[in-house]
Design an enzyme around this catalytic site. Structure first.
Site, short mmCIF file in Angstrom:
data_model
loop_
_atom_site.label_atom_id
_atom_site.label_comp_id
_atom_site.label_asym_id
_atom_site.label_seq_id
_atom_site.Cartn_x
_atom_site.Cartn_y
_atom_site.Cartn_z
CG HIS A 104 -1.72 -1.19 1.42
ND1 HIS A 104 -2.68 -1.58 0.53
CD2 HIS A 104 -1.71 -2.13 2.39
CE1 HIS A 104 -3.23 -2.70 0.94
NE2 HIS A 104 -2.66 -3.07 2.07
CD GLU A 122 -2.90 -3.97 5.64
OE1 GLU A 122 -3.63 -3.33 4.87
OE2 GLU A 122 -2.62 -5.16 5.46
CG HIS A 179 0.97 -6.61 3.26
ND1 HIS A 179 1.25 -5.40 2.67
CD2 HIS A 179 -0.38 -6.66 3.31
CE1 HIS A 179 0.13 -4.76 2.41
NE2 HIS A 179 -0.89 -5.51 2.77
NE ARG A 199 -5.02 -8.26 -6.44
CZ ARG A 199 -6.16 -7.79 -6.97
NH1 ARG A 199 -6.28 -7.62 -8.26
NH2 ARG A 199 -7.19 -7.51 -6.19
ZN ZN Z 1 -2.95 -4.87 3.00
#
Ligand code: ZN
Length: 322
Positions: A104, A122, A179, A199
């Site tokens: 991200h 996150e 991740h 992605r």
């Molecule tokens: Zn994530």
């Protein structure tokens, strides 16, 4: 003023989802591909609506904008004009199979490249995982050139760094961290309210006959190289046994706590609201919050109405505040 806002979750069906959100958490949602329960969300991609009480049926985004006192805000707060969204998003994720390898952006990159969106920081609290449970956290490239070359040549097993995880582990995923959640892991995610995901690799899977979109250029742009050491991301708290409130993590976006109450052993758990408001998700057992019955899978906001909240029963909860 209303002290507790209970929410009706939003469900996301995904190619990697399963049935445990229904079977283990009791959500009344059909399908064999349940990936995510968005328990507390003011994000337009998956809005949560209040269940019961004075604000029944109203969205969290609506309350955040129009009932600021619930969240300890006034309309004159510097960052609370229209367009400042409810800041956090709480999800429960059931990964029946592996999620794509992703990264991200931070706030600055997202603002410039994603139309003013927030970036995404996150974190994960492991609810359940297999004996040999693993997550992808970080990578093994030593320079951006090496990273680009490993991605272009599909050297995934060399690039991807897997770390073992257990129940009760906490993992912080800063922007720029490569991740992925691996199959068999169930977790609670606390994140900035953002849906921007780049992605990197999707195991060459097909969805409706087509590969899902990749975002290689953006991924190489935002990835932190070299990656931080795994010890900087993963903390082992173990399975909760002691009654009490424990801080798991604090960063500029959120503070996350784990609360355990065992009325049979030690009485009630009193929580001082040291934040404008607190998100609360029941992850195990059942009990009460301010005398109202709650159970595993329930999500709520403890509003600015009270300075202290009392939990009873026998349950485990995850809380977060800004
Ligand atoms: Zn994530």
């Amino acid at each position: 003023m209303t002290d507790i806002l209970f929410f009706k979750p939003f469900f996301s069906h995904t190619i990697w989802g399963g049935t445990r959100l229904r079977e283990d958490f009791g959500y009344d949602e059909p399908g064999e591909d349940l990936g995510e329960c968005w328990g507390i969300s003011g994000h337009p991609s998956g809005m949560c609506y209040v269940k019961g009480g004075e604000y029944d049926g109203r969205s969290l985004a609506d309350l955040w904008q129009n009932e600021p006192r619930l969240f300890g805000r006034t309309r004159t707060d510097g960052d609370t004009g229209k367009g400042s969204p409810f800041p956090l998003l709480i999800k429960i994720i059931d990964a029946k199979s592996d999620l794509s390898i992703q990264v991200h952006p931070d706030d600055e990159y997202a603002r410039v490249h994603e139309n003013g969106s927030l970036g995404k920081t996150e974190c994960w609290y492991i609810l359940d995982c297999p004996e040999d449970g693993k997550l992808v956290v970080g990578h093994n490239a030593s320079s951006r050139e090496e990273l680009a070359s490993m991605i272009e040549n599909g050297r995934w097993s060399e690039l991807i760094r897997e770390v073992p995880v257990k129940r009760g582990d906490f993992i912080q995923i800063d922007p720029g961290t490569m991740h992925a959640i691996k199959g068999g892991v169930m977790l609670l995610e606390t994140q900035q309210s953002s849906d921007i995901t780049y992605r990197v690799y999707d195991y060459d899977r097909l969805q409706n006959g087509k590969p899902r979109q990749l975002h290689i250029r953006q991924s190489i742009d935002v990835m932190t190289v070299p990656a931080a050491a795994p010890e900087e991301s993963v903390q082992h708290f173990g399975v909760a046994t002691e009654c009490g409130l424990q801080q798991l993590y604090r960063c500029g976006y959120y503070t996350v706590y784990r609360g355990v109450v065992k009325e049979s052993e030690s009485g009630v758990l009193r929580i001082r609201r040291e934040h404008p408001f607190l998100n609360l998700s029941v992850i195990d057992g059942s009990g009460t919050v301010e005398g109202k019955p709650v159970k595993k899978g329930d999500h709520m906001i403890l509003t600015a109405a009270k300075d202290e909240y009392t939990l009873g029963g026998d349950m485990e909860v995850i809380l977060s505040g800004i």
